[in-house]
Structure formats: structure tokens, C-alpha cells
Scaffold this motif. Sequence first.
Motif, mmCIF file in Angstrom:
data_model
loop_
_atom_site.group_PDB
_atom_site.id
_atom_site.type_symbol
_atom_site.label_atom_id
_atom_site.label_comp_id
_atom_site.label_asym_id
_atom_site.label_seq_id
_atom_site.Cartn_x
_atom_site.Cartn_y
_atom_site.Cartn_z
ATOM 1 N N ASP A 178 0.848 -1.201 0.000
ATOM 2 C CA ASP A 178 0.000 0.000 0.000
ATOM 3 C C ASP A 178 0.881 1.247 0.000
ATOM 4 O OD1 ASP A 178 -2.366 -1.403 -0.074
ATOM 5 O OD2 ASP A 178 -2.537 -1.496 2.108
ATOM 6 N N ALA A 179 1.852 1.247 0.893
ATOM 7 C CA ALA A 179 2.879 2.284 0.914
ATOM 8 C C ALA A 179 4.206 1.546 0.843
ATOM 9 C CB ALA A 179 2.788 3.099 2.202
ATOM 10 N N GLN A 180 5.203 2.161 0.272
ATOM 11 C CA GLN A 180 6.478 1.461 0.116
ATOM 12 C C GLN A 180 7.093 1.161 1.478
ATOM 13 O OE1 GLN A 180 9.218 3.113 -2.657
ATOM 14 N NE2 GLN A 180 10.791 1.637 -2.160
ATOM 15 N N VAL A 181 7.206 -0.126 1.766
ATOM 16 C CA VAL A 181 7.782 -0.596 3.012
ATOM 17 C C VAL A 181 9.196 -1.096 2.761
ATOM 18 C CG1 VAL A 181 7.524 -2.262 4.898
ATOM 19 C CG2 VAL A 181 5.496 -1.231 3.862
ATOM 20 N N VAL A 182 9.368 -1.806 1.663
ATOM 21 C CA VAL A 182 10.692 -2.320 1.273
ATOM 22 C C VAL A 182 10.913 -2.031 -0.205
ATOM 23 C CG1 VAL A 182 10.714 -4.182 2.985
ATOM 24 C CG2 VAL A 182 9.781 -4.616 0.731
ATOM 25 N N GLU A 183 12.161 -1.963 -0.584
ATOM 26 C CA GLU A 183 12.520 -1.825 -1.999
ATOM 27 C C GLU A 183 12.350 -3.180 -2.673
ATOM 28 O OE1 GLU A 183 13.505 0.913 -3.670
ATOM 29 O OE2 GLU A 183 13.364 2.188 -1.900
ATOM 30 N N GLU A 184 11.858 -3.191 -3.911
ATOM 31 C CA GLU A 184 11.707 -4.446 -4.653
ATOM 32 C C GLU A 184 13.025 -5.195 -4.740
ATOM 33 O OE1 GLU A 184 10.035 -4.020 -8.535
ATOM 34 O OE2 GLU A 184 8.022 -3.674 -7.763
ATOM 35 N N ILE A 185 14.098 -4.479 -5.009
ATOM 36 C CA ILE A 185 15.402 -5.122 -5.201
ATOM 37 C C ILE A 185 15.860 -5.829 -3.931
ATOM 38 C CG2 ILE A 185 16.825 -3.113 -4.645
ATOM 39 C CD1 ILE A 185 17.427 -5.641 -7.488
ATOM 40 N N ASP A 186 15.471 -5.320 -2.758
ATOM 41 C CA ASP A 186 15.842 -5.979 -1.502
ATOM 42 C C ASP A 186 15.167 -7.342 -1.389
ATOM 43 O OD1 ASP A 186 17.419 -3.810 -0.821
ATOM 44 O OD2 ASP A 186 15.864 -2.869 0.411
ATOM 45 N N VAL A 187 13.914 -7.426 -1.811
ATOM 46 C CA VAL A 187 13.198 -8.706 -1.792
ATOM 47 C C VAL A 187 13.839 -9.679 -2.780
ATOM 48 C CG1 VAL A 187 10.979 -9.835 -2.219
ATOM 49 C CG2 VAL A 187 11.053 -7.593 -1.074
ATOM 50 N N ILE A 188 14.137 -9.199 -3.976
ATOM 51 C CA ILE A 188 14.744 -10.054 -5.001
ATOM 52 C C ILE A 188 16.120 -10.530 -4.539
ATOM 53 C CG2 ILE A 188 15.571 -10.135 -7.385
ATOM 54 C CD1 ILE A 188 12.443 -10.068 -6.912
ATOM 55 N N ASN A 189 16.912 -9.658 -3.940
ATOM 56 C CA ASN A 189 18.224 -10.061 -3.434
ATOM 57 C C ASN A 189 18.121 -11.088 -2.317
ATOM 58 O OD1 ASN A 189 19.798 -8.611 -5.229
ATOM 59 N ND2 ASN A 189 19.821 -6.785 -3.950
ATOM 60 N N ALA A 190 17.077 -10.993 -1.487
ATOM 61 C CA ALA A 190 16.872 -11.989 -0.429
ATOM 62 C C ALA A 190 16.575 -13.357 -1.037
ATOM 63 C CB ALA A 190 15.740 -11.555 0.493
ATOM 64 N N VAL A 191 15.768 -13.385 -2.089
ATOM 65 C CA VAL A 191 15.475 -14.649 -2.771
ATOM 66 C C VAL A 191 16.734 -15.184 -3.451
ATOM 67 C CG1 VAL A 191 14.088 -15.771 -4.571
ATOM 68 C CG2 VAL A 191 13.039 -14.066 -3.073
ATOM 69 N N ARG A 192 17.505 -14.296 -4.076
ATOM 70 C CA ARG A 192 18.768 -14.715 -4.711
ATOM 71 C C ARG A 192 19.704 -15.343 -3.689
ATOM 72 N NH1 ARG A 192 21.665 -10.324 -8.263
ATOM 73 N NH2 ARG A 192 22.962 -12.140 -8.570
ATOM 74 N N THR A 193 19.813 -14.732 -2.522
ATOM 75 C CA THR A 193 20.682 -15.258 -1.467
ATOM 76 C C THR A 193 20.206 -16.635 -1.016
ATOM 77 O OG1 THR A 193 21.203 -13.020 -0.728
ATOM 78 C CG2 THR A 193 21.598 -14.801 0.844
ATOM 79 N N TYR A 194 18.897 -16.800 -0.872
ATOM 80 C CA TYR A 194 18.352 -18.100 -0.475
ATOM 81 C C TYR A 194 18.653 -19.164 -1.528
ATOM 82 C CZ TYR A 194 15.180 -21.801 0.780
ATOM 83 O OH TYR A 194 14.654 -23.022 1.099
ATOM 84 N N VAL A 195 18.414 -18.841 -2.805
ATOM 85 C CA VAL A 195 18.660 -19.802 -3.897
ATOM 86 C C VAL A 195 20.139 -20.151 -3.961
ATOM 87 C CG1 VAL A 195 18.584 -20.117 -6.408
ATOM 88 C CG2 VAL A 195 16.618 -19.144 -5.220
ATOM 89 N N ALA A 196 21.012 -19.192 -3.719
ATOM 90 C CA ALA A 196 22.457 -19.447 -3.753
ATOM 91 C C ALA A 196 22.874 -20.445 -2.680
ATOM 92 C CB ALA A 196 23.227 -18.140 -3.588
ATOM 93 N N GLY A 197 22.102 -20.565 -1.602
ATOM 94 C CA GLY A 197 22.425 -21.493 -0.524
ATOM 95 C C GLY A 197 21.908 -22.908 -0.744
ATOM 96 N N VAL A 198 21.166 -23.136 -1.810
ATOM 97 C CA VAL A 198 20.627 -24.470 -2.100
ATOM 98 C C VAL A 198 21.775 -25.377 -2.563
ATOM 99 C CG1 VAL A 198 19.101 -25.763 -3.650
ATOM 100 C CG2 VAL A 198 18.354 -23.578 -2.688
ATOM 101 N N PRO A 199 21.852 -26.593 -2.010
ATOM 102 C CA PRO A 199 22.927 -27.512 -2.430
ATOM 103 C C PRO A 199 22.892 -27.763 -3.935
ATOM 104 C CG PRO A 199 21.801 -28.365 -0.497
ATOM 105 C CD PRO A 199 21.011 -27.173 -0.968
ATOM 106 N N GLY A 200 24.051 -27.668 -4.565
ATOM 107 C CA GLY A 200 24.172 -27.894 -6.005
ATOM 108 C C GLY A 200 24.132 -26.640 -6.843
ATOM 109 N N VAL A 201 23.643 -25.542 -6.283
ATOM 110 C CA VAL A 201 23.574 -24.287 -7.033
ATOM 111 C C VAL A 201 24.928 -23.598 -6.975
ATOM 112 C CG1 VAL A 201 22.540 -21.987 -7.122
ATOM 113 C CG2 VAL A 201 21.103 -23.979 -6.670
#
Length: 65
Positions: A27-50
Amino acid sequence: MATYVITGRNASNEPLLSVNVSGINQDAQVVEEIDVINAVRTYVAGVPGVKTVVAQKYEQVITVV
């Protein structure tokens, strides 16, 4: 609104998994979109084999003639 695709690839550069983010609604900007995307990128980078993670951003542009 942008759409993001985050892809985790193995050592042979083959895709192992992908995450599609079609929108981050606030509704109002709480977080930057790029911060959410970077959090997902960090999670995916921690998956075994990636070994590498790529995030692609797609935006729709509408032109009225």
C-alpha cells in the motif's frame, strides 16, 4: 509493475530451479523491490548444487498510438 525470474544453475550452467516473482504489492512502500529479489537470490544461492544465480527483470511497456 515488474516481473522477476531468479534462476539457480549448477556447475554445468544448467538450470536447477527458478523462482518467478510476478509482483510485490505494498500500500505504501515498506521495502525496496530489489531488496526482496536479493533476499530470494541469497536463499537460492544457498541451495545444495547451485553454483550461480541469475535474476532477470521484465517490465511491460505499453505505448498508445
